[in-house]
Design a protein around this motif. Structure first.
Motif, PDB file in Angstrom:
ATOM      1  N   THR A  35      16.444  -5.873 -12.635  1.00 43.10           N
ATOM      2  CA  THR A  35      16.435  -5.142 -13.896  1.00 43.10           C
ATOM      3  C   THR A  35      17.159  -3.818 -13.717  1.00 43.10           C
ATOM      4  O   THR A  35      16.867  -3.070 -12.781  1.00 43.10           O
ATOM      5  N   GLY A 137      15.723 -11.721 -25.821  1.00 46.89           N
ATOM      6  CA  GLY A 137      16.506 -12.345 -24.769  1.00 46.89           C
ATOM      7  C   GLY A 137      16.647 -13.834 -24.984  1.00 46.89           C
ATOM      8  O   GLY A 137      16.297 -14.370 -26.043  1.00 46.89           O
ATOM      9  N   THR A 139      16.618 -17.766 -22.642  1.00 50.04           N
ATOM     10  CA  THR A 139      16.390 -18.524 -21.413  1.00 50.04           C
ATOM     11  C   THR A 139      17.155 -19.839 -21.527  1.00 50.04           C
ATOM     12  O   THR A 139      17.048 -20.531 -22.538  1.00 50.04           O
ATOM     13  N   ARG A 149      17.288 -16.444 -17.125  1.00 57.22           N
ATOM     14  CA  ARG A 149      16.837 -15.651 -18.257  1.00 57.22           C
ATOM     15  C   ARG A 149      17.610 -14.338 -18.269  1.00 57.22           C
ATOM     16  O   ARG A 149      17.814 -13.722 -17.233  1.00 57.22           O
ATOM     17  N   ALA A 150      18.025 -13.913 -19.455  1.00 59.27           N
ATOM     18  CA  ALA A 150      18.636 -12.600 -19.656  1.00 59.27           C
ATOM     19  C   ALA A 150      17.868 -11.916 -20.777  1.00 59.27           C
ATOM     20  O   ALA A 150      17.536 -12.553 -21.784  1.00 59.27           O
ATOM     21  N   ASP A 151      17.556 -10.616 -20.584  1.00 57.83           N
ATOM     22  CA  ASP A 151      16.797  -9.926 -21.619  1.00 57.83           C
ATOM     23  C   ASP A 151      17.130  -8.448 -21.676  1.00 57.83           C
ATOM     24  O   ASP A 151      17.640  -7.869 -20.724  1.00 57.83           O
ATOM     25  N   TRP A 152      16.836  -7.866 -22.826  1.00 54.93           N
ATOM     26  CA  TRP A 152      16.920  -6.427 -23.067  1.00 54.93           C
ATOM     27  C   TRP A 152      15.552  -5.985 -23.560  1.00 54.93           C
ATOM     28  O   TRP A 152      14.934  -6.660 -24.385  1.00 54.93           O
ATOM     29  N   TYR A 168      17.868  -3.867 -18.858  1.00 51.90           N
ATOM     30  CA  TYR A 168      18.630  -5.108 -18.965  1.00 51.90           C
ATOM     31  C   TYR A 168      18.304  -5.931 -17.729  1.00 51.90           C
ATOM     32  O   TYR A 168      18.457  -5.443 -16.611  1.00 51.90           O
ATOM     33  N   VAL A 170      18.198  -9.823 -15.536  1.00 57.62           N
ATOM     34  CA  VAL A 170      18.628 -11.200 -15.279  1.00 57.62           C
ATOM     35  C   VAL A 170      17.642 -11.767 -14.271  1.00 57.62           C
ATOM     36  O   VAL A 170      17.361 -11.125 -13.247  1.00 57.62           O
TER      37      VAL A 170
END
Length: 176
Positions: A35, A137, A139, A149-152, A168, A170
């Motif tokens: 992160t 995000g 998945t 998974r990618a997220d904000w 941010y 991954v």
């Protein structure tokens, strides 16, 4: 009459396991990843792990913990120093929207705590902040159990620590 009661009791013994199976068990998952914490004065990095329980196809809960692994150098009034992320912990309610069999989008909202340490000219200070967190995000599952998974996530700090921090991430995802 006695035979009818015994037959009814016997049938109910078979019906109980079937009824228990109709109540779905939570589908557990875990993630491990990196992160990036994008602060106003410093950019930091952390290793993040999550454990979650998918309670139905569109709702999950998850707990998250991070440990800082990348510090940032800062300058305050011409004096060099550093900022480091110690840890953070958070809990989230997650809304999930399955788009395809192997792709899902999610939004999450939760509450967390973050600890950051700064050191300038031999003086150090630790700041702990509570925050209301929200984010989104996606998945992508490579197979039935493994995915990416990618997220904000935005952390809105409360109380005396007003401010915001964007993260941010991954991660590798594993369903259990």
């Amino acid at each position: 009459m006695r035979n009818i009661l015994l037959a009814t009791a016997a049938l109910s013994m078979f019906a109980l396991p079937a009824a228990a199976q109709s109540v779905s068990q939570p589908q557990w998952y875990g993630t491990a990843g990196y992160t990036h914490l994008d602060g106003e004065d410093a950019d930091l990095g952390a290793i993040t792990g999550r454990v979650g329980a998918r309670l139905n196809p569109n709702f999950a809960v998850e707990g998250e913990g991070s440990i800082g692994v990348r510090d940032d150098d800062i300058t305050v009034a011409g004096v060099n120093g550093s900022v480091e992320h110690d840890y953070d912990l958070a809990a989230y309610a997650v809304g999930v929207l399955p788009v395809r069999p192997n792709l899902e989008l999610f939004g999450r909202v939760g509450y967390g705590t973050t600890s950051i340490k700064a050191e300038v000219a031999g003086f150090s200070a630790r700041e702990d902040g509570e925050s209301i967190n929200y984010g989104a995000g996606a998945t992508y599952f490579l197979d039935g159990q493994n995915g990416l998974r990618a997220d904000w996530t935005r952390r809105d700090f409360t109380g005396d620590n007003n401010g915001e921090l964007d993260t941010y991430g991954v991660s590798f995802v594993r369903r259990f």
